[in-house]
Design a protein around this motif. Structure first.
Motif, short mmCIF file in Angstrom:
data_model
loop_
_atom_site.label_atom_id
_atom_site.label_comp_id
_atom_site.label_asym_id
_atom_site.label_seq_id
_atom_site.Cartn_x
_atom_site.Cartn_y
_atom_site.Cartn_z
N ALA A 12 1.20 -1.20 0.05
CA ALA A 12 0.32 -0.16 0.18
C ALA A 12 1.09 1.55 0.04
CB ALA A 12 -0.91 -0.12 1.43
N SER A 13 1.87 1.41 0.71
CA SER A 13 2.96 2.86 0.52
C SER A 13 3.80 2.73 -0.69
CB SER A 13 3.68 2.39 1.82
OG SER A 13 3.25 2.66 2.95
N PHE A 14 3.82 1.59 -0.75
CA PHE A 14 4.26 1.82 -1.86
C PHE A 14 3.34 2.25 -3.64
CE2 PHE A 14 6.17 -0.93 -6.12
CZ PHE A 14 7.33 0.09 -6.43
N LEU A 15 2.42 1.78 -3.61
CA LEU A 15 0.94 1.83 -4.42
C LEU A 15 0.89 3.40 -3.92
CD1 LEU A 15 0.35 0.22 -6.76
CD2 LEU A 15 1.48 -0.70 -5.38
N ARG A 16 0.69 3.52 -2.91
CA ARG A 16 0.36 6.09 -2.73
C ARG A 16 1.37 5.94 -2.84
NH1 ARG A 16 -3.65 7.60 0.60
NH2 ARG A 16 -3.58 5.10 1.56
N ALA A 17 2.92 5.73 -2.66
CA ALA A 17 3.89 6.46 -3.80
C ALA A 17 4.03 7.01 -4.97
CB ALA A 17 5.34 6.48 -2.77
N HIS A 18 3.63 5.76 -5.79
CA HIS A 18 4.00 5.85 -7.33
C HIS A 18 3.05 5.90 -8.80
CE1 HIS A 18 8.03 5.46 -6.44
NE2 HIS A 18 8.25 4.22 -5.32
N VAL A 19 1.37 5.50 -7.57
CA VAL A 19 0.41 5.62 -8.67
C VAL A 19 -0.75 6.66 -7.67
CG1 VAL A 19 -2.25 4.17 -8.75
CG2 VAL A 19 0.67 2.32 -8.67
N ASP A 20 -1.25 7.50 -8.74
CA ASP A 20 -2.48 8.41 -8.76
C ASP A 20 -3.71 7.82 -7.94
OD1 ASP A 20 -3.77 10.74 -9.19
OD2 ASP A 20 -3.08 11.22 -10.53
N LEU A 21 -4.26 7.25 -6.64
CA LEU A 21 -5.33 6.90 -6.49
C LEU A 21 -5.57 7.67 -6.86
CD1 LEU A 21 -3.82 6.23 -2.79
CD2 LEU A 21 -3.79 4.41 -4.99
N GLY A 22 -6.03 9.21 -6.62
CA GLY A 22 -7.47 10.02 -6.97
C GLY A 22 -7.88 9.59 -8.57
N ALA A 23 -6.97 9.03 -9.63
CA ALA A 23 -6.86 8.91 -11.27
C ALA A 23 -7.61 7.66 -10.88
CB ALA A 23 -5.87 9.12 -12.12
N ILE A 24 -7.37 7.30 -10.27
CA ILE A 24 -7.39 5.52 -9.34
C ILE A 24 -8.84 5.21 -9.38
CG2 ILE A 24 -7.43 3.17 -9.33
CD1 ILE A 24 -5.59 3.43 -10.86
N ARG A 25 -9.60 6.26 -8.66
CA ARG A 25 -10.77 6.49 -7.71
C ARG A 25 -12.16 6.70 -9.08
NH1 ARG A 25 -7.89 8.34 -3.78
NH2 ARG A 25 -8.65 10.16 -4.39
N ASP A 26 -11.08 8.47 -10.29
CA ASP A 26 -12.15 9.00 -11.18
C ASP A 26 -12.55 8.30 -11.69
OD1 ASP A 26 -11.67 10.92 -9.80
OD2 ASP A 26 -10.75 11.98 -10.60
N ALA A 27 -11.69 6.81 -12.45
CA ALA A 27 -11.40 6.23 -13.80
C ALA A 27 -13.03 5.24 -13.92
CB ALA A 27 -9.78 5.29 -14.88
N ALA A 28 -13.32 4.68 -12.80
CA ALA A 28 -13.99 3.93 -12.22
C ALA A 28 -15.06 4.23 -13.41
CB ALA A 28 -14.26 3.17 -10.09
N GLY A 29 -16.11 3.03 -13.09
CA GLY A 29 -17.33 3.06 -13.99
C GLY A 29 -18.17 1.91 -13.77
N GLY A 30 -19.32 1.42 -14.34
CA GLY A 30 -20.37 0.68 -14.51
C GLY A 30 -21.26 1.27 -13.04
N GLY A 31 -21.98 0.18 -12.35
CA GLY A 31 -22.16 0.72 -11.54
C GLY A 31 -23.77 0.78 -12.17
N ALA A 32 -24.36 0.14 -13.17
CA ALA A 32 -25.75 0.11 -13.75
C ALA A 32 -26.30 -0.57 -12.09
CB ALA A 32 -26.17 -0.69 -14.26
N ALA A 33 -27.99 0.38 -12.22
CA ALA A 33 -28.80 -0.92 -11.24
C ALA A 33 -29.15 -2.52 -11.38
CB ALA A 33 -30.06 -0.65 -11.49
N HIS A 34 -29.24 -3.61 -11.40
CA HIS A 34 -29.61 -4.59 -11.73
C HIS A 34 -30.71 -5.73 -10.10
CE1 HIS A 34 -27.07 -5.18 -14.99
NE2 HIS A 34 -25.73 -4.36 -13.97
N GLY A 35 -31.59 -5.91 -10.84
CA GLY A 35 -32.05 -6.99 -9.95
C GLY A 35 -31.99 -7.80 -9.20
#
Length: 442
Positions: free
Chosen positions: A213-236
């Motif tokens: 986690a520390s390594f990823l936090r230092a080298h990955v844009d976590l905000g961009a990761i969150r913003d890139a998420a998609g889907g989330g449609a409604a399903h029965g």
């Protein structure tokens, strides 16, 4: 109707590129930021979900387009209820599947991402190349135009110059770079012949995950990761499969550790009582259980301990006199007459089936399985068609009992691992994932 949270799929061009360590680091880093992150595993891998749970604090579930129909995929996806974000981990390469289509597809990670609407984050090992890595990434991004593509995480980058040249290629290809991970030799998880060791066996898993986690936090844009998420449609809303009994004694320890998480979740959701016990601690199954279930795991590493566990063996045999017992893979081997370890030592097992298996003579068994039951097994009637997955290195020396099922691989070719039945006792080498159509009671 239920709204699924948005999500992402972490995938790669091939196995061994670092996607599991990226996955664990992202799960923990996002959880540290206050998000409820729901992990999933695309495909039948049964080891990764326990690592996901350790990293995220939430149970991880398999999504499998070969073995699951649309209704079951929906039911499993609904386990994300209450989460802010879903992150799925792919298996093998993004587009790798089997030759023959299953219930919903060929079992590829790309199919999982497309069905869930999750953009793909491609973890790309750029060792030994620079701008050329962009050609690989571009091919993956364009191979299936309908598949959303979030961008790439560059892994094993050797130097600032290496990063600059690789980024130039990605810019030219129009592909977002979401992170750049410097090369480090200590970011690997311990492995054995079936892949990663089990999460419960890791010598210091919490420290390892915190380091990822520390390594990823230092080298990955976590905000961009969150913003890139998609889907989330409604399903029965969908129902998970019913339990095979009301009170289920479930072996749970380092030798018997694996049943697909959605199966256990379904049993509990339907009101079944799960009664865990440890054969390695010489615990007998609960005497008032309706069913004893021995999951897969690594009995070959603990064969001597199992053979000496007399309270366990006596209790198991006593239960089998009047009530059902079922074993999957390692659990099936433990129900047999004997297990021969890699040194050639023969260990007596429960003797409830005539199966004799050997790890001295190793034979690799891997792949999806379709089984049509010849007779009932717990919770399922004769004629039911099951989907599952087999992964082990044991060799059958003797399999004298009547076959439990007609079993074939994903291409419909018969396999000799038919499972066994004797009285109240049944066993299979494959791990059950689903049935075709409605779950049929025995």
């Amino acid at each position: 109707m239920t709204d699924w949270p948005p999500g992402l799929l972490i995938s790669a061009p091939a196995s061994g590129t670092g996607k599991t360590t990226v996955m664990l680091g992202l799960l923990r880093a996002l959880a540290e930021d206050g998000l409820e992150v729901q992990p999933f595993k695309s495909g039948p891998d049964y080891i990764d979900p326990a690592f996901h749970r350790a990293a995220s604090g939430r149970a991880s579930f398999n999504l499998d387009t070969w073995a699951m129909d649309g209704a079951l995929l929906d039911a499993v996806a609904a386990r994300a209820d209450g989460a802010d974000l879903c992150i799925g981990e792919g298996s093998m390469g993004l587009y790798d599947g089997v030759a023959t289509e299953g219930l919903s597809g060929f079992g590829s990670s790309a199919e999982t991402a497309a069905r869930m609407g999750w953009p793909v984050v491609l973890v790309l090992d750029v060792g030994g190349q620079a701008q050329s890595a962009a050609a690989t990434a571009l091919g993956f991004a364009s191979y299936r135009p309908d598949l959303p593509f979030a961008g790439v995480i560059l892994n094993r980058v050797a130097s600032p110059r290496h990063e600059r040249l690789t980024r130039l290629g990605m810019e030219r290809a129009g592909l977002p770079v979401l992170g750049v991970l410097p090369r480090r030799g200590d970011l690997t998880l311990p492995e054995r012949h079936l892949g990663l060791i089990q999460a419960v066996e890791h010598p210091d898993l919490e420290t390892a995950i915190a380091g990822y986690a520390s390594f990823l936090r230092a080298h990955v844009d976590l905000g961009a990761i969150r913003d890139a998420a998609g889907g989330g449609a409604a399903h029965g809303a969908r129902d998970l499969p019913p339990p095979p009994a009301r009170r289920i004694a479930l072996a749970q320890d380092a030798a018997f550790s694996f049943t697909y998480p959605h199966i256990l979740d379904a049993w509990r959701a339907a009101g079944a009582e799960i009664l865990p016990f440890s054969p390695l601690a010489d615990e007998a199954p609960a005497p008032d259980a309706d069913l004893v279930w021995l999951p897969g795991g690594y009995p070959e590493l603990h064969a001597g301990t199992i053979a000496a566990a007399q309270r366990f063996l006596i209790g198991l045999r006593r239960h089998a006199e009047t009530r059902p017992v079922h074993g999957e893979c390692g659990g099936y081997m433990a129900l047999g007459e004997a297990l021969i370890d890699k040194e050639g030592t023969r260990h007596a097992m429960a003797g409830l089936l005539g199966l004799v298996t050997s790890y001295e003579k190793r034979k690799f068994h891997l792949g999806y399985r379709r089984a049509v039951l010849e007779v009932p097994m717990p919770g399922l009637g004769a004629g039911a068609a099951l989907r599952g997955h087999e992964f082990h290195y044991s060799t059958i020396l003797e399999q004298p009992d009547a076959p439990l099922a007609r079993v074939a691989n994903a291409d419909g070719e018969p396999v000799p691992e038919t499972g066994s039945r004797r009285g109240t006792v049944t066993g299979t080498f494959f791990h059950l994932i689903s049935t075709e159509g409605a779950w049929r009671a025995s």
